[in-house]
Write a protein that holds these residues in place. Sequence first.
Motif, PDB file in Angstrom:
ATOM      1  N   PRO A 132      86.437  67.815   0.361  1.00  0.00           N
ATOM      2  CA  PRO A 132      85.169  67.105   0.584  1.00  0.00           C
ATOM      3  C   PRO A 132      84.117  68.017   1.206  1.00  0.00           C
ATOM      4  CG  PRO A 132      86.802  66.445   2.210  1.00  0.00           C
ATOM      5  CD  PRO A 132      87.524  67.296   1.214  1.00  0.00           C
ATOM      6  N   ASP A 133      82.870  67.755   0.909  1.00  0.00           N
ATOM      7  CA  ASP A 133      81.752  68.430   1.582  1.00  0.00           C
ATOM      8  C   ASP A 133      81.581  67.764   2.950  1.00  0.00           C
ATOM      9  OD1 ASP A 133      80.680  70.571   0.076  1.00  0.00           O
ATOM     10  OD2 ASP A 133      79.906  69.154  -1.391  1.00  0.00           O
ATOM     11  N   HIS A 134      82.395  68.210   3.898  1.00  0.00           N
ATOM     12  CA  HIS A 134      82.554  67.491   5.163  1.00  0.00           C
ATOM     13  C   HIS A 134      81.868  68.166   6.344  1.00  0.00           C
ATOM     14  CE1 HIS A 134      86.566  69.940   5.536  1.00  0.00           C
ATOM     15  NE2 HIS A 134      85.487  70.699   5.567  1.00  0.00           N
ATOM     16  N   GLU A 135      81.095  69.227   6.103  1.00  0.00           N
ATOM     17  CA  GLU A 135      80.525  69.980   7.220  1.00  0.00           C
ATOM     18  C   GLU A 135      79.625  69.116   8.095  1.00  0.00           C
ATOM     19  OE1 GLU A 135      82.051  72.800   4.321  1.00  0.00           O
ATOM     20  OE2 GLU A 135      80.752  71.050   4.130  1.00  0.00           O
ATOM     21  N   LEU A 136      78.811  68.261   7.490  1.00  0.00           N
ATOM     22  CA  LEU A 136      77.912  67.423   8.278  1.00  0.00           C
ATOM     23  C   LEU A 136      78.700  66.395   9.085  1.00  0.00           C
ATOM     24  CD1 LEU A 136      74.900  66.974   8.862  1.00  0.00           C
ATOM     25  CD2 LEU A 136      74.875  65.275   7.029  1.00  0.00           C
ATOM     26  N   ALA A 137      79.749  65.847   8.501  1.00  0.00           N
ATOM     27  CA  ALA A 137      80.598  64.895   9.227  1.00  0.00           C
ATOM     28  C   ALA A 137      81.284  65.572  10.400  1.00  0.00           C
ATOM     29  CB  ALA A 137      81.630  64.288   8.276  1.00  0.00           C
ATOM     30  N   ARG A 138      81.748  66.786  10.207  1.00  0.00           N
ATOM     31  CA  ARG A 138      82.407  67.516  11.299  1.00  0.00           C
ATOM     32  C   ARG A 138      81.424  67.842  12.417  1.00  0.00           C
ATOM     33  NH1 ARG A 138      87.367  69.295  11.053  1.00  0.00           N
ATOM     34  NH2 ARG A 138      88.559  69.185   9.122  1.00  0.00           N
ATOM     35  N   SER A 139      80.218  68.248  12.040  1.00  0.00           N
ATOM     36  CA  SER A 139      79.241  68.609  13.070  1.00  0.00           C
ATOM     37  C   SER A 139      78.825  67.404  13.897  1.00  0.00           C
ATOM     38  CB  SER A 139      78.012  69.254  12.430  1.00  0.00           C
ATOM     39  OG  SER A 139      77.267  68.312  11.670  1.00  0.00           O
TER      40      SER A 139
ATOM     41  N   LEU B  18      90.775  65.247   4.607  1.00  0.00           N
ATOM     42  CA  LEU B  18      89.847  66.208   5.225  1.00  0.00           C
ATOM     43  C   LEU B  18      88.425  65.664   5.316  1.00  0.00           C
ATOM     44  CD1 LEU B  18      91.044  69.603   3.691  1.00  0.00           C
ATOM     45  CD2 LEU B  18      91.824  68.454   5.779  1.00  0.00           C
ATOM     46  N   GLY B  19      88.249  64.385   4.995  1.00  0.00           N
ATOM     47  CA  GLY B  19      86.966  63.718   5.169  1.00  0.00           C
ATOM     48  C   GLY B  19      86.983  62.853   6.410  1.00  0.00           C
ATOM     49  N   PRO B  20      85.886  62.160   6.691  1.00  0.00           N
ATOM     50  CA  PRO B  20      85.852  61.296   7.881  1.00  0.00           C
ATOM     51  C   PRO B  20      86.814  60.121   7.751  1.00  0.00           C
ATOM     52  CG  PRO B  20      83.799  61.133   6.642  1.00  0.00           C
ATOM     53  CD  PRO B  20      84.594  62.199   5.994  1.00  0.00           C
ATOM     54  N   LEU B  21      87.358  59.712   8.861  1.00  0.00           N
ATOM     55  CA  LEU B  21      88.265  58.569   8.915  1.00  0.00           C
ATOM     56  C   LEU B  21      87.432  57.293   8.897  1.00  0.00           C
ATOM     57  CD1 LEU B  21      91.280  57.796   9.292  1.00  0.00           C
ATOM     58  CD2 LEU B  21      90.849  57.812  11.753  1.00  0.00           C
ATOM     59  N   THR B  22      87.731  56.385   7.964  1.00  0.00           N
ATOM     60  CA  THR B  22      86.958  55.146   7.822  1.00  0.00           C
ATOM     61  C   THR B  22      87.885  53.950   7.675  1.00  0.00           C
ATOM     62  OG1 THR B  22      86.815  55.398   5.416  1.00  0.00           O
ATOM     63  CG2 THR B  22      84.992  56.299   6.721  1.00  0.00           C
ATOM     64  N   ASP B  23      87.278  52.750   7.828  1.00  0.00           N
ATOM     65  CA  ASP B  23      87.975  51.485   7.612  1.00  0.00           C
ATOM     66  C   ASP B  23      87.500  50.887   6.286  1.00  0.00           C
ATOM     67  OD1 ASP B  23      85.462  50.400   8.101  1.00  0.00           O
ATOM     68  OD2 ASP B  23      85.900  49.950  10.196  1.00  0.00           O
ATOM     69  N   PRO B  24      87.986  49.687   5.896  1.00  0.00           N
ATOM     70  CA  PRO B  24      87.554  49.115   4.612  1.00  0.00           C
ATOM     71  C   PRO B  24      86.056  48.867   4.505  1.00  0.00           C
ATOM     72  CG  PRO B  24      89.566  48.051   5.358  1.00  0.00           C
ATOM     73  CD  PRO B  24      89.098  48.912   6.487  1.00  0.00           C
ATOM     74  N   ALA B  25      85.349  48.719   5.635  1.00  0.00           N
ATOM     75  CA  ALA B  25      83.896  48.565   5.614  1.00  0.00           C
ATOM     76  C   ALA B  25      83.187  49.908   5.568  1.00  0.00           C
ATOM     77  CB  ALA B  25      83.430  47.770   6.837  1.00  0.00           C
ATOM     78  N   MET B  26      83.955  50.990   5.530  1.00  0.00           N
ATOM     79  CA  MET B  26      83.442  52.359   5.423  1.00  0.00           C
ATOM     80  C   MET B  26      82.686  52.797   6.666  1.00  0.00           C
ATOM     81  SD  MET B  26      82.557  52.471   1.396  1.00  0.00           S
ATOM     82  CE  MET B  26      83.962  52.643   0.293  1.00  0.00           C
ATOM     83  N   ARG B  27      83.032  52.163   7.813  1.00  0.00           N
ATOM     84  CA  ARG B  27      82.497  52.610   9.091  1.00  0.00           C
ATOM     85  C   ARG B  27      83.237  53.858   9.545  1.00  0.00           C
ATOM     86  NH1 ARG B  27      82.752  46.550  10.199  1.00  0.00           N
ATOM     87  NH2 ARG B  27      84.983  46.990  10.324  1.00  0.00           N
ATOM     88  N   THR B  28      82.521  54.808  10.118  1.00  0.00           N
ATOM     89  CA  THR B  28      83.145  55.969  10.741  1.00  0.00           C
ATOM     90  C   THR B  28      83.318  55.686  12.232  1.00  0.00           C
ATOM     91  OG1 THR B  28      81.096  57.121  11.341  1.00  0.00           O
ATOM     92  CG2 THR B  28      81.917  57.428   9.086  1.00  0.00           C
ATOM     93  N   SER B  29      83.744  56.701  12.977  1.00  0.00           N
ATOM     94  CA  SER B  29      83.949  56.521  14.418  1.00  0.00           C
ATOM     95  C   SER B  29      82.639  56.496  15.200  1.00  0.00           C
ATOM     96  CB  SER B  29      84.844  57.641  14.957  1.00  0.00           C
ATOM     97  OG  SER B  29      84.284  58.915  14.701  1.00  0.00           O
ATOM     98  N   ARG B  30      81.525  56.837  14.574  1.00  0.00           N
ATOM     99  CA  ARG B  30      80.233  56.771  15.254  1.00  0.00           C
ATOM    100  C   ARG B  30      79.490  55.520  14.795  1.00  0.00           C
ATOM    101  NH1 ARG B  30      75.765  61.587  15.289  1.00  0.00           N
ATOM    102  NH2 ARG B  30      77.345  62.494  16.677  1.00  0.00           N
ATOM    103  N   PRO B  31      79.113  54.624  15.710  1.00  0.00           N
ATOM    104  CA  PRO B  31      78.389  53.402  15.316  1.00  0.00           C
ATOM    105  C   PRO B  31      77.117  53.740  14.532  1.00  0.00           C
ATOM    106  CG  PRO B  31      79.090  53.256  17.603  1.00  0.00           C
ATOM    107  CD  PRO B  31      79.372  54.661  17.170  1.00  0.00           C
TER     108      PRO B  31
END
Length: 414
Positions: free
Chosen positions: A254-261, A271-284
Amino acid sequence: MNVITTDVAIVGGGPAGLTAAAELASAGDLNVTVLERESAAGGIPRHSDHPGYGMRDMRTFISGPTYARRLVERAVAAGVDIHTRSMVTGWNGDTSLEVTAPEGRRRIDARAVILATGARERPRPARMIPGDRCAGVYTTGHLQNLVHLQHRTVGRRAVVVGAELVSYSAVLTLKHVGCETVLMTTPYPSPESYAVFNVAGRTPLLGAHVATRTRVTRIIGKPTLAAVEVENIDTGQRRIVECDTLVLTGDWIPDHELARSAGLDMDTGTLGPLTDPAMRTSRPGVFAVGNLLHPVDTADIAALDGRHVAGPVRDYLRGSRGPADGVRLRVDAPLRWISPGIICPGDGPPPRHRLLTWTDTLVRVPRVVARQDGRVVGRRTLPWPASPGRVFRVPSSILDGVDPRGGEVTVSLR
């Protein structure tokens, strides 16, 4: 610095990003901004000039450029503001983005952000293929960009590394410019693609022979490619195949550099961001969709991710923050990853009611089992195979018996 305020900022103007943008802007009550680093929006389909696009999301069968054009037209008609040649270089806050464009630097202040940055194939250095450094070595994306956007040609004899869907896309592109595919290699006992593609590949239409249980072990030629060395993984026997073009397909990241930063929680499998079924990441307020989450699936599946995320984003903008905790999903070998990686109590199902997984072993009649705290909470025997090189889809109903207060859930394949 120029500051732009918007309701939703979407990073990536491919199928997932454009579909999410059109869905969110269609009611006319939200300002939606898409940031695309290329000179035109549309994503990978722009330079994939063969049919097969739009089947699941548009109920049609069209070429990649036509599909990309329709996605852009729908977004523009809905009132989406698309900024091309706009590279997101960092964050200025939880939902504020720093952008660099030919006109200069700017800041995008949004109430919510959707990451739709997609995925890419690993190039030769990441695959650590030894040999000469020479011209004539491409990934599929590089090849199709040269052929369909820059209208350039390549060589006359090609070897394609891989035998999955994108590999046949590369074969079609090579044929378009008169380059014969003399060999396709795969380390697996059978080609990774669907049977219809494997049959078509052996016909005079494509004429591509697939050598199973093989790998390229050396690249030969200076200053241009002259041949590759191919090894049989089981016997160790090696042979030289003359070619002037080598296309490295698949092996996605994945093009994950922005998610990692951003410091988002990342999934060690995808290797991408961790999400739930609503596609929320760990940052609100930050969501992620498409092949950033499941590298790599078809363009129409990525687009349906974009359609799915519109509801959760609207809920967030209305004040809903979703559940604080969820149950982590894990996998056992031969499965490599699963998406989404978290399920949350009260959430609806993931897009298309499917868990997306990846297998490293072909299982023709897969039996999928979900376990939590030492007990089986779901079991399904599926009528479609689990095959390397393409996403394996599992009905999300296999998790209906999960205890939201329990421990991690492990999904296994037998």
